[in-house]
Design a protein around this motif. Structure first.
Motif, short mmCIF file in Angstrom:
data_model
loop_
_atom_site.label_atom_id
_atom_site.label_comp_id
_atom_site.label_asym_id
_atom_site.label_seq_id
_atom_site.Cartn_x
_atom_site.Cartn_y
_atom_site.Cartn_z
N GLN A 51 0.58 3.45 5.12
CA GLN A 51 -0.67 3.36 5.87
C GLN A 51 -0.81 4.61 6.73
OE1 GLN A 51 -2.40 0.37 5.64
NE2 GLN A 51 -4.10 1.32 6.73
N ARG B 263 -9.42 5.19 22.74
CA ARG B 263 -8.41 6.18 22.31
C ARG B 263 -7.45 6.47 23.45
NH1 ARG B 263 -5.91 7.59 19.08
NH2 ARG B 263 -7.16 6.11 17.90
N GLU C 276 -2.69 1.06 14.09
CA GLU C 276 -2.33 2.40 14.55
C GLU C 276 -1.11 2.40 15.45
OE1 GLU C 276 -5.39 4.58 16.55
OE2 GLU C 276 -3.88 5.93 17.38
N ARG D 208 -1.13 6.72 9.71
CA ARG D 208 -1.01 6.41 11.14
C ARG D 208 -1.87 7.37 11.91
NH1 ARG D 208 1.83 1.93 12.61
NH2 ARG D 208 3.25 2.91 14.08
N GLY D 209 -2.06 7.07 13.16
CA GLY D 209 -2.84 7.97 14.00
C GLY D 209 -4.30 7.60 13.94
N PRO D 210 -5.14 8.44 14.51
CA PRO D 210 -6.55 8.11 14.63
C PRO D 210 -7.19 7.79 13.29
CG PRO D 210 -6.04 10.08 15.88
CD PRO D 210 -4.82 9.73 15.11
N ALA D 211 -8.07 6.83 13.27
CA ALA D 211 -8.79 6.50 12.05
C ALA D 211 -9.81 7.58 11.76
CB ALA D 211 -9.47 5.15 12.21
N PHE E 66 -12.99 7.70 11.43
CA PHE E 66 -14.19 7.88 12.26
C PHE E 66 -13.86 8.45 13.63
CE2 PHE E 66 -12.61 3.76 13.42
CZ PHE E 66 -12.89 3.64 14.76
N GLU E 67 -12.58 8.38 13.99
CA GLU E 67 -12.21 8.87 15.32
C GLU E 67 -11.85 10.35 15.30
OE1 GLU E 67 -9.25 5.86 16.11
OE2 GLU E 67 -10.30 5.42 17.96
N ASP F 62 3.74 -1.35 5.40
CA ASP F 62 3.85 -1.95 4.06
C ASP F 62 2.62 -2.75 3.64
OD1 ASP F 62 6.38 -0.93 4.11
OD2 ASP F 62 7.28 -2.79 4.85
N ASN G 241 0.82 -1.21 0.00
CA ASN G 241 0.00 0.00 0.00
C ASN G 241 0.85 1.26 0.00
OD1 ASN G 241 -2.23 -1.51 0.10
ND2 ASN G 241 -3.01 -0.67 2.03
#
Lengths: 361, 259
Positions: free
Chosen positions: A8, B188, B216, A10-13, A15-16, B237, A5
């Motif tokens: 990716q 969170r 995450e 990183r960190g909150p998705a 929806f968050e 990756d 990919n």
């Protein structure tokens, strides 16, 4: 072959992300002003011995107004204390057991067996009274250990184990005593030490027996053990949630075994107090002691589900029963209504316990 | 890697009757990382974690802590060696206070005669230390260290359990499904706590089914399948769907990483 990919994120998705806009207080508590009742309930939940204390004060006030001066007479007050001493000592032992979410139906049988052993060894076998007393203590300890081993090693429910040992200790008691009473004069002549717990300090009309003082000393010792030592914390944790306690590194088996052993030894001390109170050693005395000790613990606010309760509560619980029985008797009420009142007290006490527990949920 | 891994397992085997839970499984946790362990139900990841935490004794294979072979006979052994585990049920006692829970099973006694001969607990030191640990992790929104754990929310309880593990774990912390029972906000907070613990130099083994959370916070992802480590991937990756595909056998694991 493998799909690689773009880095990716990183960190909150996604929806968050909107959380940033949300109310920043983490797990905000209900800010509504709690009603007076709710606050009262939380207060009682945090201080569980307050309820029995209130009941004791109310009971004393009630009978003081019903019976008047006779109830408050120092002689009567000290009589109540003497009447609750045996149940108080057994109640201390029972509290330890019930804190671990167990129950001990054999406390009364251990008490009587120990008193018979002390009496017969000192009076009939002719052992020095101190040695006879120590052997009696060891018998109590061994009975408790047996209960503890059956509960921890064979993983049997405490109710069943102690129901069984209640019969076993009771039968041993009848066999060893040959169902015979050792008379007061015989003990006074050869082993007066066994009656020491019945002797008293005199304050005017009030008699403070050494047995009662012993009960208070034992309560203080067990309070210290429960509240100021690691062992005490382990007793509460084991009763509260045994699996959590085990994972937190507590040897719950050893803790339980120690609790049953200590309770057995305390029952033997109760046997000594019993000899002092009755004067004689009778294999048939103290028949109701088992259930009375559970009554005192429950009315004192200790939860039958384990992990919650206190020694002070148990002493207050024993005093409540004593005050009600004594007050009703002085009011000229039939004995059967004393039993009735104690029954009501038990049910009210457990209902309050359940109501308070809901605070936590 | 020239550096010795913090915790390493080689060819662990564990059989339950005819069921092979661990089939020559390998494991490697490096310094300063969060290693996620994922796997389908029944892949043997909980047996692997239990073996590392001392709750299960493997039939064969070896476990190395800081390069030294170790054998744990109980979770206590692992704990004494510096491996702390935050269990899914948290192992907290609701009827006891926060401070009591932090020190449950390793209470501090007073150093004077009363402590030595009468077992008197040093409650002040325990309270102070518990308060300090919780504030270090930014958890002192909990006002009162004497508060009973049953009065805390799920996230706050998780916080107490993590603070306990971070306080006593000298080598690493294992966390079993730490966010499984929590809401979005509290999850969170727990993820931030994990990153905080890592920043303090304690590596973490994270067992989770929650792919967004795994991707995450994890530095590497150990994928467990059919009782063995089938791959270790870098979350930068691969996508979540790749990870799930490898985990369930829908995709062949990358050759270089195949164990």
């Amino acid at each position: 072959m493998t799909t690689t990919n773009e880095a990716q994120p990183r960190g909150p998705a996604e929806f968050e992300r909107r959380l940033a806009e949300s109310d920043a207080a983490v797990a905000a508590f209900d800010e509504e002003q709690p009603s007076l009742l709710q606050r009262f309930r939380h207060f009682l939940h945090a201080h569980p011995t307050v309820v029995p204390f209130l009941v004791l004060v109310l009971g004393i006030a009630l009978f003081a107004s019903l019976v008047g001066g006779r109830f408050f007479h120092p002689f009567n007050m000290s009589l109540i204390l003497q009447q609750v001493t045996i149940i108080g000592v057994l109640g201390i032992a029972q509290t330890l057991i019930i804190l671990t979410a167990g129950i001990d139906l054999s406390v009364g049988a251990i008490m009587i067996l120990s008193s018979v052993v002390m009496g017969r060894l000192a009076v009939y076998v002719g052992l020095p009274v101190e040695i006879a007393f120590l052997i009696g203590l060891v018998v109590g300890l061994a009975c408790g250990m047996l209960n503890g081993l059956l509960v921890t090693r064979l993983k049997l429910p405490p109710f069943i184990v102690t129901l069984g040992t209640w019969s076993i200790f009771g039968a041993l008691n009848l066999w060893y005593s040959a169902s015979a009473t050792i008379r007061q004069q015989e003990i006074a002549a050869t082993a007066p030490f066994l009656q020491w717990t019945g002797t008293a300090l005199q304050f005017g009309a009030a008699r403070l027996t050494y047995g009662s003082i012993l009960m208070i000393v034992l309560a203080a010792l067990v309070w210290y053990l429960l509240n100021r030592t690691a062992f005490g914390r382990h007793v509460y944790a084991t009763g509260d949630d045994p699996e959590a306690a085990r994972l937190a590194g507590i040897d719950t088996g050893r803790t339980l075994l120690a609790v049953y052993a200590i309770a057995g030894a305390l029952c033997a001390v109760a046997g000594w107090v019993l000899i002092g109170r009755v004067g004689a050693v009778s294999p048939l005395s103290g028949q109701t002691a088992n259930l009375d000790s559970i009554t005192a613990v429950v009315i004192g606010g200790t939860s039958l589900f384990g992990g919650r309760g206190s020694i002070v509560g148990t002493l207050v619980g024993a005093l409540i029963v004593g005050v009600f029985r004594n007050g009703l008797a002085l009011s000229g009420v039939d004995v059967l209504w004393q039993e009735f009142a104690v029954g009501v007290l038990i049910i009210v006490a457990v209902a309050i316990d359940q109501w308070l527990r809901k605070v936590a949920q | 890697m020239s550096e010795t891994p913090v915790l390493e397992a080689r060819s662990l085997v564990k059989r339950y009757g005819r069921v092979v839970a661990l089939d020559h499984a390998d494991f490697e946790l490096r310094r300063n990382e969060i290693l996620a362990v994922i796997g389908d139900n029944g892949a043997g990841k909980s047996t692997l974690i239990k073996a590392l935490a001392g709750a299960v004794k493997p039939d064969a294979g070896e476990i190395l802590l800081d390069g030294q072979p170790v054998q744990f006979r109980s979770p206590m052994d692992a704990r004494d060696a510096g491996i702390e585990t935050v269990f899914q049920n948290l192992a907290l006692s609701p009827a006891l206070s926060i401070a009591d829970n932090m020190f449950l099973g390793r209470e501090r006694k007073r150093k004077d005669i009363l402590g030595r001969y009468l077992g008197l607990l040093d409650r002040k030191t325990m309270r102070d230390e518990a308060r300090q640990r919780l504030s270090e992790l930014g958890l002192m929104t909990i006002q009162n260290i004497g508060q009973l754990v049953e009065t805390l929310s799920g996230g706050q309880r998780q916080g107490v359990a993590i603070a306990r593990a971070a306080a006593f774990g000298s080598k690493l912390v294992i966390m079993d499904e730490p966010t499984a029972a929590l809401g979005v906000k509290e999850s969170r907070k727990v993820l931030e706590l994990m990153l905080d613990v890592k920043r303090r130099g304690l590596p973490i083994v994270l067992i989770s089914h929650n792919m967004p959370h795994v991707f995450e916070v994890a530095d590497r992802i150990h994928i467990h399948r059919l009782g063995r480590r089938i791959a270790v991937i870098n979350p930068k990756d691969y996508s979540m769907s790749d990870a799930v595909a490898i985990m369930t056998g829908a995709m062949r694991p990358p050759e270089a990483m195949a164990a």
